[in-house]
Design an enzyme around this catalytic site. Structure first.
Site, PDB file in Angstrom:
ATOM      1  N   LYS A   1       0.807  -1.233   0.000  1.00 29.60           N
ATOM      2  CA  LYS A   1       0.000   0.000   0.000  1.00 29.60           C
ATOM      3  C   LYS A   1       0.839   1.282   0.000  1.00 29.60           C
ATOM      4  CE  LYS A   1      -4.258  -1.798   2.045  1.00 29.60           C
ATOM      5  NZ  LYS A   1      -5.301  -1.597   3.054  1.00 29.60           N
TER       6      LYS A   1
ATOM      7  N   ASP B   1      -9.863   3.163   2.171  1.00 30.63           N
ATOM      8  CA  ASP B   1     -10.007   2.488   3.472  1.00 30.63           C
ATOM      9  C   ASP B   1     -10.633   3.421   4.512  1.00 30.63           C
ATOM     10  OD1 ASP B   1      -8.971  -0.030   2.773  1.00 30.63           O
ATOM     11  OD2 ASP B   1      -6.912   0.663   3.056  1.00 30.63           O
TER      12      ASP B   1
ATOM     13  N   ASN C   1      -4.903   2.119  -1.725  1.00 26.90           N
ATOM     14  CA  ASN C   1      -5.484   0.777  -1.845  1.00 26.90           C
ATOM     15  C   ASN C   1      -6.295   0.612  -3.131  1.00 26.90           C
ATOM     16  OD1 ASN C   1      -7.776   2.304  -1.043  1.00 26.90           O
ATOM     17  ND2 ASN C   1      -8.763   0.419  -0.388  1.00 26.90           N
TER      18      ASN C   1
ATOM     19  N   ASN D   1      -2.183   3.365  21.972  1.00 26.17           N
ATOM     20  CA  ASN D   1      -1.478   2.271  21.313  1.00 26.17           C
ATOM     21  C   ASN D   1      -0.500   1.640  22.301  1.00 26.17           C
ATOM     22  OD1 ASN D   1      -0.937   0.738  18.920  1.00 26.17           O
ATOM     23  ND2 ASN D   1       1.058   1.747  18.798  1.00 26.17           N
TER      24      ASN D   1
ATOM     25  N   GLY E   1      -4.872   1.699  18.650  1.00 21.67           N
ATOM     26  CA  GLY E   1      -3.943   1.216  17.634  1.00 21.67           C
ATOM     27  C   GLY E   1      -3.380   2.367  16.831  1.00 21.67           C
TER      28      GLY E   1
HETATM   29  P1  ATR Z   1      -2.648  -2.735  10.261  1.00 22.34           P
HETATM   30  O1  ATR Z   1      -2.104  -2.238   8.955  1.00 22.34           O
HETATM   31  O2  ATR Z   1      -3.593  -3.902  10.094  1.00 22.34           O
HETATM   32  O3  ATR Z   1      -3.214  -1.666  11.106  1.00 22.34           O
HETATM   33  P2  ATR Z   1      -0.076  -2.818  11.603  1.00 22.34           P
HETATM   34  O4  ATR Z   1       0.375  -1.638  10.833  1.00 22.34           O
HETATM   35  O5  ATR Z   1       0.862  -3.965  11.738  1.00 22.34           O
HETATM   36  O6  ATR Z   1      -1.400  -3.434  10.995  1.00 22.34           O
HETATM   37  O7  ATR Z   1      -0.542  -2.318  13.059  1.00 22.34           O
HETATM   38  C1  ATR Z   1      -0.973  -3.208  14.016  1.00 22.34           C
HETATM   39  C2  ATR Z   1      -1.511  -2.439  15.230  1.00 22.34           C
HETATM   40  O8  ATR Z   1      -1.985  -3.397  16.161  1.00 22.34           O
HETATM   41  C3  ATR Z   1      -0.481  -1.602  15.960  1.00 22.34           C
HETATM   42  O9  ATR Z   1      -1.143  -0.527  16.589  1.00 22.34           O
HETATM   43  C4  ATR Z   1       0.043  -2.602  16.998  1.00 22.34           C
HETATM   44  O10 ATR Z   1       0.617  -2.008  18.141  1.00 22.34           O
HETATM   45  P3  ATR Z   1       2.194  -1.601  18.186  1.00 22.34           P
HETATM   46  O11 ATR Z   1       2.328  -0.317  17.414  1.00 22.34           O
HETATM   47  O12 ATR Z   1       2.479  -1.442  19.628  1.00 22.34           O
HETATM   48  O13 ATR Z   1       2.933  -2.751  17.554  1.00 22.34           O
HETATM   49  C5  ATR Z   1      -1.240  -3.273  17.386  1.00 22.34           C
HETATM   50  N1  ATR Z   1      -1.088  -4.624  17.946  1.00 22.34           N
HETATM   51  C6  ATR Z   1      -0.869  -5.762  17.269  1.00 22.34           C
HETATM   52  N2  ATR Z   1      -0.823  -6.816  18.112  1.00 22.34           N
HETATM   53  C7  ATR Z   1      -1.032  -6.325  19.363  1.00 22.34           C
HETATM   54  C8  ATR Z   1      -1.123  -6.893  20.655  1.00 22.34           C
HETATM   55  N3  ATR Z   1      -0.986  -8.192  20.854  1.00 22.34           N
HETATM   56  N4  ATR Z   1      -1.360  -6.066  21.691  1.00 22.34           N
HETATM   57  C9  ATR Z   1      -1.502  -4.735  21.522  1.00 22.34           C
HETATM   58  N5  ATR Z   1      -1.439  -4.141  20.315  1.00 22.34           N
HETATM   59  C10 ATR Z   1      -1.205  -4.915  19.247  1.00 22.34           C
END
Ligand code: ATR
Length: 279
Positions: free
Chosen positions: A66, A102, A87, A150, A126
């Site tokens: 993306k 999105d 996207n 986050n 997040g």
């Molecule tokens: P996407 O594009 O689907 O949003 P990403 O860019 O990988 O995926 O982002 C994933 C998000 O989920 C992030 O906010 C991540 O938190 P971090 O920035 O701290 O990594 C969060 N996330 C994923 N797994 C997690 C978990 N087990 N607990 C808390 N936050 C989680």
């Protein structure tokens, strides 16, 4: 001549877009086909060049391309540029134009539950790619305040710092978010917390949420995460990730064909596809 559409990603076999869009092409009598294309990082430039060369009418772009697709396109819509992710691509007279549907898809999907974003107080959980698209779109739509909680606070702060739309935002801890939950009109969960197989997990406690607060989770496997289940138990209006997925596709379809499609039909198609794999 039959028009060609596609989705580029890696992996791609799980994508629900081909069936969803091919069903729409048949329904609206459009002579077109939408094909899933497995494209590795090192082949992205060639794939885009190839699609342009053979006159593909448009395509979707998914993980992990993306952001990396941006320099390969001829024009980028300002919101997609701000988000830093594309996207949806439209071939307009040989020029490839990149959009991000999105964030706008999330916003449009929310319309039935929360028709007006202007002046609203929002919490996003997040700070990844999906959160970014939603954050910029809601900021552009005139939200008053969008806080971000986050796991990695620095990433939330980076997201806030990179936004040029006028919105009040703070990177907040889980404790601070839970302590001031009653100020939010809308709470959006964008992380993987609660996704299959970790269905027992939730990102925070909704105890303090005010009555009428809309609670969204962009996960659709399961259709009702623990987070949404708790919100529903509290009597709060809820929305799962199906709407965002369907509406991002509907906006892309409109950009390609000029027709805003029947989103109820699309939802039924997606739910049918999920039927086999949903936990
Ligand atoms: P996407 O594009 O689907 O949003 P990403 O860019 O990988 O995926 O982002 C994933 C998000 O989920 C992030 O906010 C991540 O938190 P971090 O920035 O701290 O990594 C969060 N996330 C994923 N797994 C997690 C978990 N087990 N607990 C808390 N936050 C989680």
């Amino acid at each position: 001549m039959k028009k060609l559409y596609a989705v580029l990603g890696n992996p791609i076999s799980q994508s629900m877009s081909p069936q969803m869009h091919n069903d729409l092409f048949a329904y609206y009598n459009i002579d077109a086909h939408y094909h899933p294309l497995l494209v590795k990082d090192e082949s992205l430039a060639d794939a885009v060049k190839g699609l342009k060369a053979i006159g593909a009418s448009g395509f979707n772009v998914t993980v992990p391309h993306k952001s990396s697709i941006i320099p390969l396109l001829d024009e980028i819509d300002p919101l997609a540029r701000e988000i830093g992710a594309v996207n949806t691509v439209v071939n307009q007279d040989g020029k490839l134009i990149g959009y991000n549907t999105d964030g706008p898809g999330f916003l449009k999907g929310l319309n039935g539950l929360l028709p007006e974003i202007k002046g609203k107080n929002i919490l996003i959980i997040g700070a990844g790619g999906a959160a970014r698209a939603i954050y910029f779109t809601l900021a552009k739509a005139g939200a008053k305040n969008i806080d971000i909680y986050n796991r990695t606070a620095a990433r939330a702060q980076e997201l806030i710092n990179s936004c040029s739309f006028p919105v009040i935002s703070n990177a907040v801890s889980m404790e601070r978010a839970e302590g001031s939950l009653d100020q939010y009109d809308l709470i959006i969960q964008t992380t993987l917390i609660g996704m299959f197989p970790n269905t027992g997990e939730k990102p925070l406690d909704l105890e303090g949420a005010k009555s009428g607060c809309v609670v969204c989770d962009i996960i659709y496997n399961p259709l009702e995460t623990m987070f949404l289940h708790n919100a529903k138990k509290k009597g709060l209006p809820i929305q799962n990730g199906i709407d965002m997925f369907v509406f991002q596709g509907a906006i892309a379809f409109e950009k390609w064909t000029g027709i805003f499609p029947d989103t109820d039909r699309m939802k039924k198609n997606v739910l049918k596809q999920l039927g086999g794999t949903i936990c």
